[in-house]
Design a protein around this motif. Structure first.
Motif, PDB file in Angstrom:
ATOM      1  N   GLU A 158       4.011  13.457   6.642  1.00  0.00           N
ATOM      2  CA  GLU A 158       4.814  14.668   6.615  1.00  0.00           C
ATOM      3  C   GLU A 158       6.253  14.326   7.013  1.00  0.00           C
ATOM      4  OE1 GLU A 158       3.127  18.224   8.315  1.00  0.00           O
ATOM      5  OE2 GLU A 158       1.163  17.290   8.430  1.00  0.00           O
ATOM      6  N   PRO A 159       7.062  13.916   6.043  1.00  0.00           N
ATOM      7  CA  PRO A 159       8.447  13.540   6.348  1.00  0.00           C
ATOM      8  C   PRO A 159       9.227  14.636   7.055  1.00  0.00           C
ATOM      9  CG  PRO A 159       7.845  12.822   4.139  1.00  0.00           C
ATOM     10  CD  PRO A 159       6.725  13.695   4.624  1.00  0.00           C
ATOM     11  N   ARG A 160       8.904  15.905   6.773  1.00  0.00           N
ATOM     12  CA  ARG A 160       9.638  16.997   7.418  1.00  0.00           C
ATOM     13  C   ARG A 160       9.407  17.012   8.929  1.00  0.00           C
ATOM     14  NH1 ARG A 160       8.997  22.315   3.446  1.00  0.00           N
ATOM     15  NH2 ARG A 160      10.058  21.405   1.620  1.00  0.00           N
ATOM     16  N   LEU A 161       8.250  16.519   9.349  1.00  0.00           N
ATOM     17  CA  LEU A 161       7.984  16.428  10.781  1.00  0.00           C
ATOM     18  C   LEU A 161       8.505  15.114  11.349  1.00  0.00           C
ATOM     19  CD1 LEU A 161       4.340  17.845  10.942  1.00  0.00           C
ATOM     20  CD2 LEU A 161       6.491  19.042  11.365  1.00  0.00           C
ATOM     21  N   LEU A 162       8.386  14.055  10.561  1.00  0.00           N
ATOM     22  CA  LEU A 162       8.842  12.752  11.029  1.00  0.00           C
ATOM     23  C   LEU A 162      10.360  12.682  11.123  1.00  0.00           C
ATOM     24  CD1 LEU A 162       6.507  10.404   8.949  1.00  0.00           C
ATOM     25  CD2 LEU A 162       6.449  10.746  11.426  1.00  0.00           C
ATOM     26  N   GLY A 163      11.044  13.315  10.178  1.00  0.00           N
ATOM     27  CA  GLY A 163      12.500  13.245  10.131  1.00  0.00           C
ATOM     28  C   GLY A 163      13.170  13.650  11.438  1.00  0.00           C
ATOM     29  N   PRO A 164      12.862  14.835  11.989  1.00  0.00           N
ATOM     30  CA  PRO A 164      13.496  15.227  13.254  1.00  0.00           C
ATOM     31  C   PRO A 164      13.186  14.264  14.395  1.00  0.00           C
ATOM     32  CG  PRO A 164      12.551  17.136  12.164  1.00  0.00           C
ATOM     33  CD  PRO A 164      12.083  15.940  11.397  1.00  0.00           C
ATOM     34  N   ALA A 165      11.968  13.714  14.421  1.00  0.00           N
ATOM     35  CA  ALA A 165      11.602  12.782  15.493  1.00  0.00           C
ATOM     36  C   ALA A 165      12.409  11.496  15.386  1.00  0.00           C
ATOM     37  CB  ALA A 165      10.105  12.480  15.436  1.00  0.00           C
ATOM     38  N   GLY A 195       0.870  -1.169   0.000  1.00  0.00           N
ATOM     39  CA  GLY A 195       0.000   0.000   0.000  1.00  0.00           C
ATOM     40  C   GLY A 195       0.901   1.211   0.000  1.00  0.00           C
ATOM     41  N   PRO A 196       0.376   2.392  -0.368  1.00  0.00           N
ATOM     42  CA  PRO A 196       1.218   3.596  -0.408  1.00  0.00           C
ATOM     43  C   PRO A 196       1.738   3.937   0.989  1.00  0.00           C
ATOM     44  CG  PRO A 196      -0.860   3.922  -1.583  1.00  0.00           C
ATOM     45  CD  PRO A 196      -1.009   2.653  -0.810  1.00  0.00           C
ATOM     46  N   ILE A 197       3.068   3.914   1.150  1.00  0.00           N
ATOM     47  CA  ILE A 197       3.659   4.194   2.457  1.00  0.00           C
ATOM     48  C   ILE A 197       4.869   5.115   2.290  1.00  0.00           C
ATOM     49  CG2 ILE A 197       2.911   2.027   3.489  1.00  0.00           C
ATOM     50  CD1 ILE A 197       6.588   2.400   2.815  1.00  0.00           C
ATOM     51  N   VAL A 198       5.259   5.688   3.406  1.00  0.00           N
ATOM     52  CA  VAL A 198       6.483   6.473   3.478  1.00  0.00           C
ATOM     53  C   VAL A 198       7.304   5.920   4.631  1.00  0.00           C
ATOM     54  CG1 VAL A 198       7.507   8.728   3.979  1.00  0.00           C
ATOM     55  CG2 VAL A 198       5.490   8.569   2.514  1.00  0.00           C
ATOM     56  N   SER A 199       8.581   5.662   4.380  1.00  0.00           N
ATOM     57  CA  SER A 199       9.507   5.205   5.416  1.00  0.00           C
ATOM     58  C   SER A 199      10.559   6.279   5.630  1.00  0.00           C
ATOM     59  CB  SER A 199      10.178   3.892   5.003  1.00  0.00           C
ATOM     60  OG  SER A 199      11.202   3.547   5.920  1.00  0.00           O
ATOM     61  N   VAL A 200      10.737   6.674   6.886  1.00  0.00           N
ATOM     62  CA  VAL A 200      11.763   7.659   7.240  1.00  0.00           C
ATOM     63  C   VAL A 200      12.719   6.969   8.210  1.00  0.00           C
ATOM     64  CG1 VAL A 200      12.253   9.902   8.257  1.00  0.00           C
ATOM     65  CG2 VAL A 200      10.150   9.564   6.932  1.00  0.00           C
ATOM     66  N   ALA A 201      14.013   6.936   7.877  1.00  0.00           N
ATOM     67  CA  ALA A 201      14.990   6.168   8.654  1.00  0.00           C
ATOM     68  C   ALA A 201      16.224   7.009   8.960  1.00  0.00           C
ATOM     69  CB  ALA A 201      15.392   4.897   7.899  1.00  0.00           C
ATOM     70  N   ALA A 202      16.878   6.671  10.072  1.00  0.00           N
ATOM     71  CA  ALA A 202      18.094   7.373  10.499  1.00  0.00           C
ATOM     72  C   ALA A 202      19.090   6.372  11.051  1.00  0.00           C
ATOM     73  CB  ALA A 202      17.762   8.429  11.552  1.00  0.00           C
ATOM     74  N   PRO A 203      20.388   6.693  11.014  1.00  0.00           N
ATOM     75  CA  PRO A 203      21.418   5.764  11.496  1.00  0.00           C
ATOM     76  C   PRO A 203      21.575   5.791  13.011  1.00  0.00           C
ATOM     77  CG  PRO A 203      22.448   7.745  10.662  1.00  0.00           C
ATOM     78  CD  PRO A 203      20.978   7.889  10.385  1.00  0.00           C
ATOM     79  N   VAL A 204      21.987   4.646  13.552  1.00  0.00           N
ATOM     80  CA  VAL A 204      22.329   4.505  14.970  1.00  0.00           C
ATOM     81  C   VAL A 204      23.819   4.199  15.052  1.00  0.00           C
ATOM     82  CG1 VAL A 204      21.994   3.106  17.047  1.00  0.00           C
ATOM     83  CG2 VAL A 204      20.027   3.705  15.608  1.00  0.00           C
ATOM     84  N   HIS A 205      24.549   4.957  15.878  1.00  0.00           N
ATOM     85  CA  HIS A 205      25.999   4.813  16.001  1.00  0.00           C
ATOM     86  C   HIS A 205      26.379   4.149  17.319  1.00  0.00           C
ATOM     87  CE1 HIS A 205      25.359   8.143  13.177  1.00  0.00           C
ATOM     88  NE2 HIS A 205      26.556   7.888  12.689  1.00  0.00           N
TER      89      HIS A 205
END
Length: 268
Positions: A240-247, A210-220
């Motif tokens: 809203e990736p711009r809101l999800l990204g910082p979270a 289904g139409p989805i958006v995945s926002v991911a970030a690295p863990v060090h």
């Protein structure tokens, strides 16, 4: 010690031609199971591994005794809990999960969707944990399952921060976006990886299941090495990736600090 007179010398480091070692055959039995076939009959185990049914039954019996396999009333075999208990001790998942779960819980509470944590294993990502709310969009991958590096949010992060030589090996392969089965452009993928390294964030849109958006970030980790990737998967509608990204980035940095990365990379 001398051998039998007239017998050919035994080659050091080589086993006699008596078939695969028992441990290899036992591992083959365990590897016969997958997410599509979690239950197998004896004949299916034999067919999928190429091990004669009599030998497969004997090996399965030993695995049953140890708890690596279980057998239902219908006679079919499945993976046993003892194997999960041992696997849960893996340092790459156990310590990471303990640190990550509170941050993942916060993200799941905010998004009411899926929150994924994955590590790289060879040329794939392995999902070590997934939190999912009731009513979340359909998910392709399960905890413990393997994900392609080139067409998932967490996979792209892990690939972007992998060794350059490994990246080139992946880019040299004919790749397909899954499950859309659309060819991947090496040039476009190379640009995407560069953007992820620059921004410390991956945003992936896909249409299936289904139409989805995945926002991911690295863990060090404490050495600054990327050891995992954290993502949220939400419906594309109203995402809203711009809101999800910082979270997501903030949660990933929190996990990194918990792993000893006190100097986690600053937010771009």
């Amino acid at each position: 010690m001398t051998g039998v007179p007239g017998a050919p010398p035994r080659a050091r480091g080589h086993r006699p031609p008596a078939g695969d070692p028992v441990v290899d055959r036992a591992l083959a039995l365990l590897s016969a199971f997958d997410s599509n076939r979690p239950y197998l009959t004896l004949s299916e185990l034999s067919r999928r591994t190429g091990i004669p049914a009599s030998s497969a039954l004997r090996l399965a019996g030993r695995l049953l005794e140890w708890g690596a396999l279980e057998r239902g009333a219908d006679g079919r075999f499945s993976i046993g809990l003892r194997l999960w208990e041992v696997a849960s001790l893996s340092p790459r998942s156990h310590g990471l999960r303990q640190v990550a779960l509170p941050f993942m819980g916060d993200l799941e509470e905010v998004t009411r969707q899926h929150v994924l944590l994955a590590v790289r294993e060879g040329e794939e990502a392995v999902m070590v944990e997934r939190l999912s709310s009731h009513g979340a969009v359909p998910a392709l991958y399960r905890a413990g399952g393997r994900l392609p590096l080139h067409s998932t949010g967490v996979g792209l992060v892990l690939l972007a921060f992998a060794e350059p030589g490994f990246q080139e090996e992946v880019l040299a392969q004919p790749l397909m976006h899954q499950p859309e089965n659309v060819p991947v452009s090496p040039a476009a993928l190379r640009r995407t990886l560069a953007e992820i390294r620059r921004d410390g964030l991956s945003t992936l849109r896909r249409a299936a299941p289904g139409p989805i958006v995945s926002v991911a970030a690295p863990v060090h980790d404490a050495q600054g090495t990327v050891v995992a990737a954290l993502s949220v998967v939400v419906p594309a509608e109203n995402a809203e990736p711009r809101l999800l990204g910082p979270a997501v980035r903030t949660a990933a940095r929190g996990i990194s600090r918990g792993l000893g990365a006190w100097r986690a990379p600053a937010t771009p």
